[in-house]
Scaffold this active site. Structure first.
Site, PDB file in Angstrom:
ATOM      1  N   SER A   1       3.780  -2.992   5.621  1.00 57.51           N
ATOM      2  CA  SER A   1       3.705  -1.761   4.424  1.00 57.51           C
ATOM      3  C   SER A   1       4.663  -0.980   4.947  1.00 57.51           C
ATOM      4  CB  SER A   1       2.265  -1.496   4.270  1.00 57.51           C
ATOM      5  OG  SER A   1       1.908  -0.838   5.640  1.00 57.51           O
TER       6      SER A   1
ATOM      7  N   LYS B   1       0.324   4.616   7.854  1.00 53.54           N
ATOM      8  CA  LYS B   1       0.965   5.098   6.618  1.00 53.54           C
ATOM      9  C   LYS B   1       1.433   6.596   6.985  1.00 53.54           C
ATOM     10  CE  LYS B   1      -0.481   1.989   3.626  1.00 53.54           C
ATOM     11  NZ  LYS B   1      -0.739   0.684   4.901  1.00 53.54           N
TER      12      LYS B   1
END
Lengths: 222, 222
Positions: free
Chosen positions: A143, A180
């Site tokens: 991701s 993230k």
DNA sequence: TAATATGAAAATTGTAACATAATTCAAAAG
DNA sequence: CTTTTGAATTATGTTACAATTTTCATATTA
């Protein structure tokens, strides 16, 4: 059965006492006292509880998870205390330095001569600013691919760096770890992947997010 | 059945007088019917439920997890994202400096705080197998972006590893230093970038190519 | 006849209630 | 002073219950 027996016994003894002590209550021990009784928070969870309804098939998993959480919280508490923003100089007893070649310098020279060594570098020193507040994590998933973080990479995480807008962070969102980019906007706090196949995650007010630390480097081994 | 019901309906006004419906309330709608009522499994969990007692502070997390479990099957991508870390292979070295945390995904309910200290790791030892044959290089350019090698990265290069097909190598081709993936095919020897914007380079017989070493790791700092 | 409205039945769901069980500690007993 | 006792208090697992939701045969309406 056992329970019933106990009840029966207690009732019997009380009756007997009552009969022997001519209608006088036998409460000469215990009784109403300030501070008497079990303490709050003395249960296995150490905090107030609630009942909630969950699907049957998930009961065992949740119980198992709660067990692990209980043990884990103790360890995490210890970690937080241990690495609470104290700066520590790494010991240089085992300092390892490697030659760092400059790409520019060696360009055009097909042989690695010692003359082109620009400097020496210790990887620990280069990658770890605050040893006591730094730990490593292994990534699974893609991701954050665009940020150069690949599946299997080792992340260098510094807990002493203040998480802020734009930093890549390790976040535990509702108990699940993710890496993230942190984005603090007027629209709220977001955890933004660097991969078009994944959507940004809005951190809702009621969600429980804990930032473990800020990612300072990622290491890919081939 | 239908006819009987209809008859009953018609005799509605006479129901009070004639006890045809034996203990039936004078309901002219709904009522005891095969297949009446809510269907099993029509709840939000789609299965039987149980009540369980949990610590107050965990209620939100469990609810959130149950929510995600429910619609978890839909998005595989999201599922993968949630388990963003895996257990890292512990180093077999004795020397330790940094804690390496692992994130075990246990039965679909990951616990970030459970046994999370997997081992400790020294970055130099982890990244440098043969100190005398290892050097570092700073990358310029993005020709190896897909391999996770970004502009400005520090490459760890081991000269003691035999260059072979598929390895990422530092090659000096006609005096120009590049990092590429080495491809040895029947068509010849190629230096293959990992970026669609760059073409593979065929190493001609008459070209002078010197392999400096094999890239074992790349380090991106943020 | 077809479409809509109705309301009882069955299932769900959150929470209160209950019965033990576990824990605590001052007072009694030794 | 140390040990024992037992009422007081909280914890915990389960049941009970009321409110809600869903379903569908039937009544009602068009």
């Amino acid at each position: 059965m056992d329970k019933l027996d106990k009840m029966g016994k207690r009732g019997e003894s009380q009756e007997a006492e009552h009969a022997e002590n001519k209608t006088r209550k036998q409460t000469n021990r215990g009784g109403v006292r300030a501070g008497a009784g079990r303490k709050k928070g003395s249960g296995k969870f150490g905090e107030p509880t609630k009942v909630m309804r969950v699907p049957e098939s998930k009961v065992a998993q949740i119980q198992s998870w709660l067990e692990r959480q209980k043990k884990g919280e103790q360890k995490l508490a210890g970690l937080l205390e241990h690495s609470a923003f104290k700066v520590h100089q790494p010991a240089n007893d085992e300092r390892v330095t490697l030659p760092l070649y400059s790409h520019k310098v060696v360009a055009g020279f097909p042989s690695p001569a010692d003359d082109y060594i620009e400097t020496t570098l210790d990887l620990n020193e280069k990658l770890v600013r605050n040893k006591e507040a730094t730990f490593l994590l292994v990534v699974e998933g893609d991701s954050m691919q665009k940020a150069g973080i690949q599946d299997g990479d080792i992340l260098v995480v510094d807990r002493s760096i203040e998480p802020s807008d734009g930093k890549i962070v390790i976040a535990a969102l509702d108990g699940e770890l993710t890496v993230k980019r942190l984005s603090v906007k007027s629209t709220g706090t977001w955890l933004v992947p660097e991969n078009d196949n994944y959507p940004p995650i809005l951190v809702r007010e009621e969600a429980e997010m804990v930032i473990w630390g800020v990612v300072t480097a990622t290491i890919s081994q081939f």
